[in-house]
Design an enzyme around this catalytic site. Structure first.
Site, PDB file in Angstrom:
ATOM      1  N   ASN A   9       0.863  -1.181   0.000  1.00  0.00           N
ATOM      2  CA  ASN A   9       0.000   0.000   0.000  1.00  0.00           C
ATOM      3  C   ASN A   9       0.899   1.229   0.000  1.00  0.00           C
ATOM      4  O   ASN A   9       1.517   1.551   1.011  1.00  0.00           O
ATOM      5  CB  ASN A   9      -0.885  -0.047   1.257  1.00  0.00           C
ATOM      6  CG  ASN A   9      -1.713   1.218   1.433  1.00  0.00           C
ATOM      7  OD1 ASN A   9      -1.811   2.038   0.531  1.00  0.00           O
ATOM      8  ND2 ASN A   9      -2.306   1.375   2.616  1.00  0.00           N
ATOM      9  N   TRP A  10       0.980   1.885  -1.144  1.00  0.00           N
ATOM     10  CA  TRP A  10       1.930   3.002  -1.270  1.00  0.00           C
ATOM     11  C   TRP A  10       1.428   4.282  -0.619  1.00  0.00           C
ATOM     12  O   TRP A  10       2.160   5.262  -0.533  1.00  0.00           O
ATOM     13  CB  TRP A  10       2.224   3.274  -2.750  1.00  0.00           C
ATOM     14  CG  TRP A  10       2.884   2.146  -3.474  1.00  0.00           C
ATOM     15  CD1 TRP A  10       3.237   0.911  -2.951  1.00  0.00           C
ATOM     16  CD2 TRP A  10       3.286   2.125  -4.845  1.00  0.00           C
ATOM     17  NE1 TRP A  10       3.825   0.151  -3.923  1.00  0.00           N
ATOM     18  CE2 TRP A  10       3.869   0.863  -5.097  1.00  0.00           C
ATOM     19  CE3 TRP A  10       3.214   3.054  -5.875  1.00  0.00           C
ATOM     20  CZ2 TRP A  10       4.370   0.510  -6.358  1.00  0.00           C
ATOM     21  CZ3 TRP A  10       3.710   2.703  -7.134  1.00  0.00           C
ATOM     22  CH2 TRP A  10       4.286   1.452  -7.361  1.00  0.00           C
ATOM     23  N   LYS A  11       0.172   4.340  -0.268  1.00  0.00           N
ATOM     24  CA  LYS A  11      -0.425   5.543   0.323  1.00  0.00           C
ATOM     25  C   LYS A  11      -0.150   6.749  -0.602  1.00  0.00           C
ATOM     26  O   LYS A  11      -0.175   6.585  -1.807  1.00  0.00           O
ATOM     27  CB  LYS A  11       0.100   5.743   1.741  1.00  0.00           C
ATOM     28  CG  LYS A  11      -0.060   4.444   2.562  1.00  0.00           C
ATOM     29  CD  LYS A  11       0.145   4.611   4.015  1.00  0.00           C
ATOM     30  CE  LYS A  11      -0.097   3.261   4.699  1.00  0.00           C
ATOM     31  NZ  LYS A  11       0.054   3.327   6.141  1.00  0.00           N
ATOM     32  N   HIS A  95      -9.483   1.404   4.777  1.00  0.00           N
ATOM     33  CA  HIS A  95      -8.213   1.547   5.500  1.00  0.00           C
ATOM     34  C   HIS A  95      -8.415   2.504   6.674  1.00  0.00           C
ATOM     35  O   HIS A  95      -9.170   3.477   6.572  1.00  0.00           O
ATOM     36  CB  HIS A  95      -7.122   2.061   4.548  1.00  0.00           C
ATOM     37  CG  HIS A  95      -5.760   2.004   5.157  1.00  0.00           C
ATOM     38  ND1 HIS A  95      -5.320   2.946   6.042  1.00  0.00           N
ATOM     39  CD2 HIS A  95      -4.773   1.086   5.042  1.00  0.00           C
ATOM     40  CE1 HIS A  95      -4.083   2.625   6.436  1.00  0.00           C
ATOM     41  NE2 HIS A  95      -3.734   1.493   5.846  1.00  0.00           N
ATOM     42  N   GLU A  97      -6.702   4.847   7.729  1.00  0.00           N
ATOM     43  CA  GLU A  97      -6.424   6.255   7.414  1.00  0.00           C
ATOM     44  C   GLU A  97      -7.608   6.902   6.707  1.00  0.00           C
ATOM     45  O   GLU A  97      -7.858   8.095   6.871  1.00  0.00           O
ATOM     46  CB  GLU A  97      -5.124   6.354   6.596  1.00  0.00           C
ATOM     47  CG  GLU A  97      -3.914   6.129   7.496  1.00  0.00           C
ATOM     48  CD  GLU A  97      -2.687   5.560   6.816  1.00  0.00           C
ATOM     49  OE1 GLU A  97      -2.619   5.549   5.575  1.00  0.00           O
ATOM     50  OE2 GLU A  97      -1.782   5.103   7.546  1.00  0.00           O
ATOM     51  N   GLU A 167      -5.598  -4.901  10.474  1.00  0.00           N
ATOM     52  CA  GLU A 167      -4.559  -3.898  10.705  1.00  0.00           C
ATOM     53  C   GLU A 167      -4.830  -3.153  12.005  1.00  0.00           C
ATOM     54  O   GLU A 167      -5.592  -2.177  12.014  1.00  0.00           O
ATOM     55  CB  GLU A 167      -4.538  -2.889   9.554  1.00  0.00           C
ATOM     56  CG  GLU A 167      -4.228  -3.495   8.205  1.00  0.00           C
ATOM     57  CD  GLU A 167      -3.580  -2.485   7.269  1.00  0.00           C
ATOM     58  OE1 GLU A 167      -2.522  -2.806   6.725  1.00  0.00           O
ATOM     59  OE2 GLU A 167      -4.110  -1.377   7.123  1.00  0.00           O
ATOM     60  N   GLY A 173       2.577   2.162  10.759  1.00  0.00           N
ATOM     61  CA  GLY A 173       3.567   3.232  10.628  1.00  0.00           C
ATOM     62  C   GLY A 173       4.274   3.578  11.921  1.00  0.00           C
ATOM     63  O   GLY A 173       4.978   4.580  12.011  1.00  0.00           O
ATOM     64  N   SER A 213       3.345  -2.239  10.257  1.00  0.00           N
ATOM     65  CA  SER A 213       4.797  -2.327  10.443  1.00  0.00           C
ATOM     66  C   SER A 213       5.378  -3.679  10.048  1.00  0.00           C
ATOM     67  O   SER A 213       6.287  -4.192  10.709  1.00  0.00           O
ATOM     68  CB  SER A 213       5.174  -1.959  11.892  1.00  0.00           C
ATOM     69  OG  SER A 213       4.797  -0.624  12.166  1.00  0.00           O
ATOM     70  N   GLY A 234       2.851  -1.164   4.283  1.00  0.00           N
ATOM     71  CA  GLY A 234       2.884   0.264   3.949  1.00  0.00           C
ATOM     72  C   GLY A 234       4.321   0.695   3.691  1.00  0.00           C
ATOM     73  O   GLY A 234       4.873   0.475   2.615  1.00  0.00           O
ATOM     74  N   GLY A 235       4.954   1.276   4.698  1.00  0.00           N
ATOM     75  CA  GLY A 235       6.294   1.868   4.565  1.00  0.00           C
ATOM     76  C   GLY A 235       7.299   0.984   3.841  1.00  0.00           C
ATOM     77  O   GLY A 235       8.011   1.447   2.944  1.00  0.00           O
TER      78      GLY A 235
HETATM   79  P1  PGA Z   1       2.838   0.234   7.634  1.00  0.00           P
HETATM   80  O1  PGA Z   1       1.384   0.457   6.988  1.00  0.00           O
HETATM   81  O2  PGA Z   1       3.375  -1.048   7.052  1.00  0.00           O
HETATM   82  O3  PGA Z   1       3.641   1.439   7.209  1.00  0.00           O
HETATM   83  O4  PGA Z   1       2.658   0.148   9.105  1.00  0.00           O
HETATM   84  C1  PGA Z   1       0.488  -0.616   6.795  1.00  0.00           C
HETATM   85  C2  PGA Z   1      -0.807  -0.100   6.213  1.00  0.00           C
HETATM   86  O5  PGA Z   1      -1.252   0.983   6.611  1.00  0.00           O
HETATM   87  O6  PGA Z   1      -1.432  -0.757   5.352  1.00  0.00           O
END
Ligand code: PGA
Length: 252
Positions: A9-11, A95, A97, A167, A173, A213, A234-235
């Site tokens: 997930n590149w956000k 998600h 976010e 999640e 993050g 994470s 994500g990251g």
């Molecule tokens: P993260 O994000 O790996 O940076 O914690 C995961 C996500 O939000 O899908």
């Protein structure tokens, strides 16, 4: 045996040029990963270019959100058919976010989920508790509420086409991963909810990804749990070396 899925997930990262360059680097690094499905979720602007750049590879493309209407006066939104046309096969829905930044509710998630299914997309639906909810021992209650609301009114046939991503919001993050056991416990609970509603066979087939994470150094431990069928990253999905190391966890 459930086939593993590793999704990035590149956000709100990567311009079109950066996205295409990244995929060029990633393709050869994951070319041997027969043990799992690999999905990347670029921002809307890069979807089409990434879909072109992954042609002929094992990579699939997901959007990070979708609107439930076919078209209409919804400034800033994108319809399911637009995503399909851009080359998406998957879409992330709900998600945390989106829930936090845009006030998305379980009812919104449900509408988006149905619209995505109707358009032939594979939804990756996110659920998970916040830190305050975990500390108040409300994880199970939250997952139950999100499941009941978000997945309401789906036929077994619909449900068989969905993936869930567990999640925990406190792990996203933050570098604070849930332990493999903690994640597996929530996955087991979610699978139990599915079993109650749809029976053993669908529950047994459902893929539940863990997100929060995920890194090259914790993926092996997470994937060792029978309950964990993959990861939403994500990251660590933004760099070809770390994402490919996660995808290639089997061979590590
Ligand atoms: P993260 O994000 O790996 O940076 O914690 C995961 C996500 O939000 O899908």
């Amino acid at each position: 045996m459930r086939r593993a899925v590793i999704a990035g997930n590149w956000k709100m990262y990567k311009t079109i040029a950066e996205a295409v360059e990244f995929v060029g680097k990633l393709r050869p690094l994951v070319a041997q990963a027969d043990h799992c499905e690999v999905v990347v979720a670029p921002p809307f602007t890069a979807l089409r270019a990434v879909a072109e750049a992954v042609k002929g590879s094992r990579l699939a493309v997901a959007a990070q959100d979708v609107h439930w209407d076919k078209e209409g006066a919804h400034t800033g939104d994108v319809s399911p058919a637009m995503l399909v046309e851009a080359g998406c096969t998957h879409v992330i829905i709900g998600h945390s976010e989106r829930r936090q930044d845009h006030g998305e509710t379980d009812e919104n998630v449900n509408r988006k989920l149905k619209a995505a299914l109707a358009a032939g997309l594979t939804p990756i639906v996110c659920v998970g508790e916040t830190l305050a909810e975990r500390e108040a021992v409300k994880t199970v209650e939250v997952l139950q509420r999100q499941f009941q609301g978000g997945f309401a009114g789906l036929t077994p046939q619909d449900f068989s086409r969905i993936m869930i991503a567990y999640e925990p919001v406190w792990a996203i993050g933050t570098g604070r991963t849930a332990t493999p056991e903690m994640a597996a416990e929530s996955h087991r609970y979610l699978r139990g909810l599915v079993r109650q509603k749809y029976g053993e066979e669908l529950a047994g087939r459902l893929r539940i990804l863990y997100g929060g994470s995920v890194k090259p150094d914790n993926i092996v431990g997470l994937m060792a749990q029978e309950e964990i069928d993959g990861a939403l990253v994500g990251g660590a999905s933004l760099k070809a070396d770390s994402f490919s190391a996660i995808v290639n966890y089997r061979r590590a």
